[in-house]
Design a protein around this motif. Structure first.
Motif, PDB file in Angstrom:
ATOM      1  N   THR A 346      85.069  38.908  13.561  1.00 25.55           N
ATOM      2  CA  THR A 346      85.327  39.739  12.386  1.00 25.55           C
ATOM      3  C   THR A 346      84.296  40.860  12.242  1.00 25.55           C
ATOM      4  O   THR A 346      84.332  41.598  11.252  1.00 25.55           O
ATOM      5  CB  THR A 346      85.323  38.885  11.101  1.00 25.55           C
ATOM      6  OG1 THR A 346      83.997  38.428  10.830  1.00 25.55           O
ATOM      7  CG2 THR A 346      86.267  37.709  11.210  1.00 25.55           C
ATOM      8  N   GLU A 347      83.388  40.990  13.177  1.00 32.48           N
ATOM      9  CA  GLU A 347      82.317  41.985  13.081  1.00 32.48           C
ATOM     10  C   GLU A 347      82.712  43.309  13.724  1.00 32.48           C
ATOM     11  O   GLU A 347      83.561  43.370  14.617  1.00 32.48           O
ATOM     12  CB  GLU A 347      81.050  41.465  13.760  1.00 32.48           C
ATOM     13  CG  GLU A 347      80.374  40.307  13.036  1.00 32.48           C
ATOM     14  CD  GLU A 347      79.102  39.863  13.733  1.00 32.48           C
ATOM     15  OE1 GLU A 347      78.855  40.305  14.865  1.00 32.48           O
ATOM     16  OE2 GLU A 347      78.367  39.074  13.137  1.00 32.48           O
ATOM     17  N   GLY A 348      82.037  44.362  13.282  1.00 26.33           N
ATOM     18  CA  GLY A 348      82.131  45.667  13.921  1.00 26.33           C
ATOM     19  C   GLY A 348      83.552  46.150  14.104  1.00 26.33           C
ATOM     20  O   GLY A 348      84.360  46.153  13.181  1.00 26.33           O
ATOM     21  N   ASP A 349      83.868  46.552  15.354  1.00 21.63           N
ATOM     22  CA  ASP A 349      85.186  47.109  15.652  1.00 21.63           C
ATOM     23  C   ASP A 349      86.206  46.054  16.054  1.00 21.63           C
ATOM     24  O   ASP A 349      87.340  46.390  16.389  1.00 21.63           O
ATOM     25  CB  ASP A 349      85.060  48.133  16.795  1.00 21.63           C
ATOM     26  CG  ASP A 349      84.243  49.348  16.409  1.00 21.63           C
ATOM     27  OD1 ASP A 349      84.254  49.705  15.210  1.00 21.63           O
ATOM     28  OD2 ASP A 349      83.603  49.947  17.292  1.00 21.63           O
ATOM     29  N   ASN A 350      85.822  44.789  16.032  1.00 22.27           N
ATOM     30  CA  ASN A 350      86.716  43.762  16.561  1.00 22.27           C
ATOM     31  C   ASN A 350      88.030  43.649  15.799  1.00 22.27           C
ATOM     32  O   ASN A 350      89.087  43.458  16.406  1.00 22.27           O
ATOM     33  CB  ASN A 350      86.007  42.403  16.593  1.00 22.27           C
ATOM     34  CG  ASN A 350      84.955  42.334  17.687  1.00 22.27           C
ATOM     35  OD1 ASN A 350      85.009  43.068  18.669  1.00 22.27           O
ATOM     36  ND2 ASN A 350      83.988  41.458  17.523  1.00 22.27           N
TER      37      ASN A 350
END
Length: 434
Positions: A346-350
Motif C-alpha cells: 500500500t506504500e508509494g506508487d504500488n
C-alpha cells in the motif's frame, strides 16, 4: 450490510483532505539479526506462504511485486500459490482443518464471518502497522474501507479489490442493434427492453447475461434487484428469508426473464461478454482489465464500456459491493512479515501501479486522485459507493447464499416459478439459521 452512511463519507472526505492522495503505512523495526521471526525488532525475514486466487493480470503483477519486495528485503522469501477461484475456499477449509494454513491469504470478505467465528483468522492489531490505534490505521484508508472486513466489531484484514458492481456493455453490439452506445440503459425496465433488441432468434446472442453458478455473483447480481425494490434477501435480525414477498417475487421473475442459461464459456459470463455473445454484464472495476485479457480485440471505450448501476423506475439506486481482504491465519508461522509485506503493497506508487495493471482498487485515502483512477469506471465506482450494499454478514453465509443461488437457477432454468422458488429459499434459510 447496509449502504455506507453519509456521515462516514464526510469523515472520509475530511481525512482525504488531511491525509493527501495516497497513504503510506510504515511498519516499525529493522533491528538485529538475532531476534526471532515475528519480532518487529528483527524486521521482516523468513518465509511467508501466500495463497490467492488465480487471475492472469494480477498473477503477473503480484509476481513482479514479490521480486521487488525480496530485493528490498533479502532476508524474506515470499512463496505464492495461485489457486483457481472455484477451488480456493475448499482448499483453505482443508488447510485450516488440518492445522496447516498459509501465513497470508487473499480471502473474499463474504466468507469472513464464517472463518472468524471458527477462530481461523488473526485479528488485525494496530501495532502490526506501527500505529497506536485502529482510528489511526483507518484514517489512512477511505471511509468504510474496513466495513466488509469487520465481524463482531473486530477487523480481520486490509482491503483489496474494493468494488461496487455496475453495468458493462458492448458498444459494438449496441450499434449493430441500432442502439446508441453513448446512451446506455439507466433503469432495469430499459435493461429488459434493450435485452430484447440484443437477443437473436435462437438466443445464441443475448442482451444481459447474469453470472451463473457462483455464490458471490448470485448475491451481487440479485441485491440491486430486490433491495432496489425495497425488499430484502434476509432479515438478519429475525434470521428469516425474505424472498416470498411481493418485492422478492418480482425480483425473481425479472431475473428469470433475461439471458440464456444454456450459454457457456470457460470463464463464465466474463468470457461470453468478452467475445460479444452477451451485450451486457454486471461486474466490477476490474472488468476493464479482465476483458482485454480474455479477448485482446476488445478495447475499452471502443468495443465495450461501463455505466452506473441501473435502478427501478421511480426507485432509489442500490448497488451491490464486495471486497477481498488480505488476512493472516491465526496459526501463521510468520505473521509479522506477512503483515509487513501487505503493508508495503500500500506504500508509494504500488496502489497506482496495481490499479493500472490489474484494475484492482486498494482503497487507500485519495485513491481516486491516482493517475490510474482517471478512467470512467473508477469515477463510477466512487459515485456508487454511497449507495452500495455489501450484503448479509453471517457465519452461515456460504450455505445461505448457496440456497439463493439454487432458487435463482431454478427460476432461470424454468424448473420452478418465482413463488415456489421464493418459498424454497425462505424454508432453507429457516433451517440454516435456526
Amino acid at each position: 450490510m447496509s449502504a455506507i452512511p453519509r456521515r462516514d463519507l464526510l469523515r472520509g472526505a475530511a481525512l482525504l483532505t488531511l491525509g493527501g492522495a495516497v497513504s503510506q503505512l510504515t511498519l516499525t523495526g529493522c533491528g538485529s539479526d538475532d531476534q526471532p521471526v515475528g519480532s518487529s525488532k528483527a524486521g521482516p525475514q523468513g518465509q511467508v506462504v501466500v495463497w490467492m486466487h488465480e487471475e492472469p493480470a494480477n498473477t503477473k503483477y503480484f509476481n513482479a511485486k514479490i521480486a521487488e519486495y525480496q530485493k528490498k528485503y533479502p532476508k524474506v522469501t515470499i512463496k505464492p500459490l495461485y489457486v483457481p477461484i472455484a477451488n480456493l475456499d475448499t482448499k483453505l477449509s482443508t488447510a485450516f482443518t488440518t492445522g496447516a494454513p498459509p501465513d497470508l491469504i487473499k480471502v473474499g470478505a463474504w466468507t469472513l464471518a464464517e472463518r472468524a467465528s471458527k477462530g481461523q483468522l488473526a485479528p488485525l492489531a494496530p501495532a502490526d502497522f506501527g500505529v497506536g490505534s485502529l482510528d489511526q490505521l483507518k484514517s489512512r484508508f477511505e471511509a468504510n474501507a474496513f466495513a466488509a472486513l469487520t465481524y463482531e466489531n473486530q477487523i480481520y484484514g486490509t482491503p483489496i479489490d474494493f468494488n461496487s458492481v455496475h453495468l458493462w456493455y458492448r458498444r459494438d453490439r449496441f450499434e449493430q442493434a441500432g442502439l446508441d452506445p453513448d446512451k446506455p440503459p439507466t433503469t432495469w425496465e430499459q435493461i429488459a427492453e434493450f435485452s430484447q433488441k440484443l437477443t437473436n432468434a435462437d438466443a445464441s446472442k443475448v442482451g444481459l447475461q447474469w453470472q451463473l453458478a457462483d455464490n458471490i455473483w448470485a448475491m451481487l447480481n440479485f441485491i440491486p434487484l430486490i433491495h432496489g425494490l425495497g425488499g430484502q434477501i434476509i432479515d438478519e435480525s429475525s434470521r428469516r428469508g425474505m424472498l416470498n414477498t411481493p418485492e422478492g417475487i418480482k425480483a425473481l421473475e425479472y431475473y428469470g426473464s433475461l439471458g440464456n442459461p444454456k450459454l457457456s464459456d470457460p470463464v463464465g459470463a466474463f468470457g461470453l461478454f468478452a467475445k460479444g455473445t452477451s451485450a451486457m454484464l454486471m461486474s466490477g472495476r476490474f472488468t476493464s482489465s479482465l476483458i482485454p485479457a480474455i479477448n485482446p480485440e476488445a478495447k475499452l471505450g471502443k468495443t465495450f464500456d461501463s455505466a452506473i448501476v441501473p435502478s427501478w423506475e421511480g426507485k432509489e439506486k442500490v448497488a451491490a459491493g464486495y471486497s477481498w481482504g488480505w488476512m493472516v491465519a491465526k496459526k501463521a508461522k510468520n505473521p509479522f512479515t506477512a503483515w509487513h509485506f501487505i503493508n508495503w503493497l500500500t506504500e508509494g506508487d504500488n496502489v497506482d501501479q496495481q490499479l493500472s495493471a490489474t484494475g484492482l482498487v486498494t482503497p487507500t485515502a485519495g485513491w481516486q486522485k491516482l493517475a490510474s483512477a482517471s478512467d470512467k469506471a473508477s469515477q463510477q465506482l466512487e459515485e456508487q459507493i454511497p449507495y452500495t450494499d455489501f450484503g448479509p454478514v453471517l457465519p452461515q453465509w456460504t450455505e445461505t447464499i448457496k440456497a439463493l443461488l439454487d432458487s435463482l437457477e431454478s427460476v432461470i432454468h424454468k424448473k420452478q416459478d418465482a413463488k415456489t422458488a421464493a418459498t424454497a429459499f425462505d424454508d432453507a434459510v429457516g433451517r440454516i439459521l435456526k
